[in-house]
Design a protein around this motif. Structure first.
Motif, PDB file in Angstrom:
ATOM      1  N   GLN A  47      33.378  62.973  38.204  1.00  0.00           N
ATOM      2  CA  GLN A  47      32.841  64.092  38.977  1.00  0.00           C
ATOM      3  C   GLN A  47      33.196  64.013  40.450  1.00  0.00           C
ATOM      4  OE1 GLN A  47      28.665  64.258  38.096  1.00  0.00           O
ATOM      5  NE2 GLN A  47      28.990  64.891  35.992  1.00  0.00           N
ATOM      6  N   VAL A  48      33.388  62.814  40.982  1.00  0.00           N
ATOM      7  CA  VAL A  48      33.743  62.682  42.392  1.00  0.00           C
ATOM      8  C   VAL A  48      35.248  62.500  42.587  1.00  0.00           C
ATOM      9  CG1 VAL A  48      31.505  61.776  43.092  1.00  0.00           C
ATOM     10  CG2 VAL A  48      33.309  60.188  42.454  1.00  0.00           C
ATOM     11  N   GLY A  49      36.012  62.672  41.543  1.00  0.00           N
ATOM     12  CA  GLY A  49      37.457  62.604  41.663  1.00  0.00           C
ATOM     13  C   GLY A  49      38.064  61.262  41.329  1.00  0.00           C
ATOM     14  N   GLY A  50      37.297  60.388  40.748  1.00  0.00           N
ATOM     15  CA  GLY A  50      37.806  59.089  40.341  1.00  0.00           C
ATOM     16  C   GLY A  50      37.551  58.024  41.386  1.00  0.00           C
ATOM     17  N   VAL A  51      37.725  56.803  40.981  1.00  0.00           N
ATOM     18  CA  VAL A  51      37.522  55.660  41.854  1.00  0.00           C
ATOM     19  C   VAL A  51      38.681  54.699  41.616  1.00  0.00           C
ATOM     20  CG1 VAL A  51      36.008  53.727  42.414  1.00  0.00           C
ATOM     21  CG2 VAL A  51      35.020  55.913  41.746  1.00  0.00           C
ATOM     22  N   ASP A  52      39.331  54.278  42.720  1.00  0.00           N
ATOM     23  CA  ASP A  52      40.413  53.298  42.608  1.00  0.00           C
ATOM     24  C   ASP A  52      39.853  51.912  42.885  1.00  0.00           C
ATOM     25  OD1 ASP A  52      42.415  55.159  42.054  1.00  0.00           O
ATOM     26  OD2 ASP A  52      42.668  55.618  44.185  1.00  0.00           O
ATOM     27  N   LEU A  53      39.998  51.041  41.933  1.00  0.00           N
ATOM     28  CA  LEU A  53      39.538  49.664  42.072  1.00  0.00           C
ATOM     29  C   LEU A  53      40.730  48.730  42.026  1.00  0.00           C
ATOM     30  CD1 LEU A  53      36.508  49.763  39.601  1.00  0.00           C
ATOM     31  CD2 LEU A  53      36.444  49.982  42.080  1.00  0.00           C
ATOM     32  N   GLU A  54      40.680  47.697  42.860  1.00  0.00           N
ATOM     33  CA  GLU A  54      41.739  46.699  42.818  1.00  0.00           C
ATOM     34  C   GLU A  54      41.604  45.876  41.545  1.00  0.00           C
ATOM     35  OE1 GLU A  54      42.374  44.229  46.203  1.00  0.00           O
ATOM     36  OE2 GLU A  54      41.808  45.850  47.579  1.00  0.00           O
ATOM     37  N   THR A  55      42.733  45.570  40.954  1.00  0.00           N
ATOM     38  CA  THR A  55      42.743  44.757  39.750  1.00  0.00           C
ATOM     39  C   THR A  55      43.068  43.323  40.145  1.00  0.00           C
ATOM     40  OG1 THR A  55      43.533  46.642  38.504  1.00  0.00           O
ATOM     41  CG2 THR A  55      43.752  44.502  37.455  1.00  0.00           C
ATOM     42  N   ALA A  56      42.251  42.403  39.691  1.00  0.00           N
ATOM     43  CA  ALA A  56      42.489  40.992  39.977  1.00  0.00           C
ATOM     44  C   ALA A  56      43.712  40.524  39.207  1.00  0.00           C
ATOM     45  CB  ALA A  56      41.269  40.166  39.594  1.00  0.00           C
ATOM     46  N   PRO A  57      44.497  39.623  39.811  1.00  0.00           N
ATOM     47  CA  PRO A  57      45.673  39.123  39.087  1.00  0.00           C
ATOM     48  C   PRO A  57      45.245  38.398  37.810  1.00  0.00           C
ATOM     49  CG  PRO A  57      45.333  37.912  41.149  1.00  0.00           C
ATOM     50  CD  PRO A  57      44.330  39.015  41.108  1.00  0.00           C
ATOM     51  N   ASP A  58      46.053  38.552  36.803  1.00  0.00           N
ATOM     52  CA  ASP A  58      45.753  37.943  35.507  1.00  0.00           C
ATOM     53  C   ASP A  58      46.277  36.512  35.501  1.00  0.00           C
ATOM     54  OD1 ASP A  58      44.889  37.636  32.942  1.00  0.00           O
ATOM     55  OD2 ASP A  58      46.517  38.765  32.031  1.00  0.00           O
ATOM     56  N   THR A  59      45.373  35.559  35.687  1.00  0.00           N
ATOM     57  CA  THR A  59      45.778  34.150  35.681  1.00  0.00           C
ATOM     58  C   THR A  59      45.044  33.447  34.548  1.00  0.00           C
ATOM     59  OG1 THR A  59      44.034  33.617  37.261  1.00  0.00           O
ATOM     60  CG2 THR A  59      46.199  34.079  38.172  1.00  0.00           C
ATOM     61  N   PRO A  60      45.726  32.519  33.898  1.00  0.00           N
ATOM     62  CA  PRO A  60      45.067  31.815  32.800  1.00  0.00           C
ATOM     63  C   PRO A  60      43.934  30.924  33.311  1.00  0.00           C
ATOM     64  CG  PRO A  60      47.283  30.953  33.150  1.00  0.00           C
ATOM     65  CD  PRO A  60      47.104  32.114  34.086  1.00  0.00           C
ATOM     66  N   ALA A  61      42.917  30.806  32.516  1.00  0.00           N
ATOM     67  CA  ALA A  61      41.772  29.955  32.873  1.00  0.00           C
ATOM     68  C   ALA A  61      42.148  28.495  32.676  1.00  0.00           C
ATOM     69  CB  ALA A  61      40.570  30.316  32.009  1.00  0.00           C
ATOM     70  N   THR A  62      41.556  27.656  33.481  1.00  0.00           N
ATOM     71  CA  THR A  62      41.789  26.222  33.303  1.00  0.00           C
ATOM     72  C   THR A  62      40.857  25.703  32.210  1.00  0.00           C
ATOM     73  OG1 THR A  62      40.199  25.727  35.033  1.00  0.00           O
ATOM     74  CG2 THR A  62      42.491  25.898  35.701  1.00  0.00           C
ATOM     75  N   ALA A  63      41.327  24.701  31.509  1.00  0.00           N
ATOM     76  CA  ALA A  63      40.535  24.137  30.415  1.00  0.00           C
ATOM     77  C   ALA A  63      39.348  23.358  30.975  1.00  0.00           C
ATOM     78  CB  ALA A  63      41.393  23.226  29.561  1.00  0.00           C
ATOM     79  N   ALA A  64      38.229  23.458  30.305  1.00  0.00           N
ATOM     80  CA  ALA A  64      37.038  22.719  30.724  1.00  0.00           C
ATOM     81  C   ALA A  64      37.134  21.281  30.217  1.00  0.00           C
ATOM     82  CB  ALA A  64      35.795  23.392  30.158  1.00  0.00           C
ATOM     83  N   ASP A  65      36.628  20.360  31.018  1.00  0.00           N
ATOM     84  CA  ASP A  65      36.631  18.952  30.645  1.00  0.00           C
ATOM     85  C   ASP A  65      35.182  18.524  30.420  1.00  0.00           C
ATOM     86  OD1 ASP A  65      37.007  16.294  30.226  1.00  0.00           O
ATOM     87  OD2 ASP A  65      37.853  15.874  32.207  1.00  0.00           O
ATOM     88  N   PHE A  66      34.800  18.323  29.168  1.00  0.00           N
ATOM     89  CA  PHE A  66      33.417  18.010  28.821  1.00  0.00           C
ATOM     90  C   PHE A  66      33.184  16.508  28.626  1.00  0.00           C
ATOM     91  CE2 PHE A  66      33.871  22.438  27.398  1.00  0.00           C
ATOM     92  CZ  PHE A  66      32.851  23.000  28.144  1.00  0.00           C
TER      93      PHE A  66
END
Length: 92
Positions: free
Chosen positions: A63-82
């Motif tokens: 209704q307000v003409g849309g919203v432009d949002l920045e997209t975060a770069p797609d980076t792989p997650a680091t593995a968790a060390d339990f």
């Protein structure tokens, strides 16, 4: 076969009757005709479906003409060390 229905509105509070009377007069109609027009226009209006909050947010953005949002770069997650560093059985 033609069906005839009689319409009568009962138990309207005084304020509602007064507002209907004023609206009918402003439109040059009888109270009965005005009440029929209100019902007809309300029932002819498209029905709004119940939307989830996400869909409502999307509708608001449209209704307000849309919203432009920045997209975060797609980076792989680091593995968790339990591993427990203090437990000698888990250290290698």
């Amino acid at each position: 076969m033609r069906y005839s229905t009689r319409s009568r509105l009962r138990q309207l509070d005084e304020d509602t009757k007064r507002r209907l009377r004023l609206r009918a007069a402003a439109n040059g109609r009888s109270m009965e005709f005005e009440a029929r027009e209100i019902l007809r226009s309300t029932l002819d209006a498209p029905q709004r479906a119940d939307l989830t909050w996400i869909e409502m947010l999307q509708q608001a953005a449209v209704q307000v003409g849309g919203v432009d949002l920045e997209t975060a770069p797609d980076t792989p997650a680091t593995a968790a060390d339990f591993r427990n560093e203090t437990d000698p059985a888990q250290t290698r």
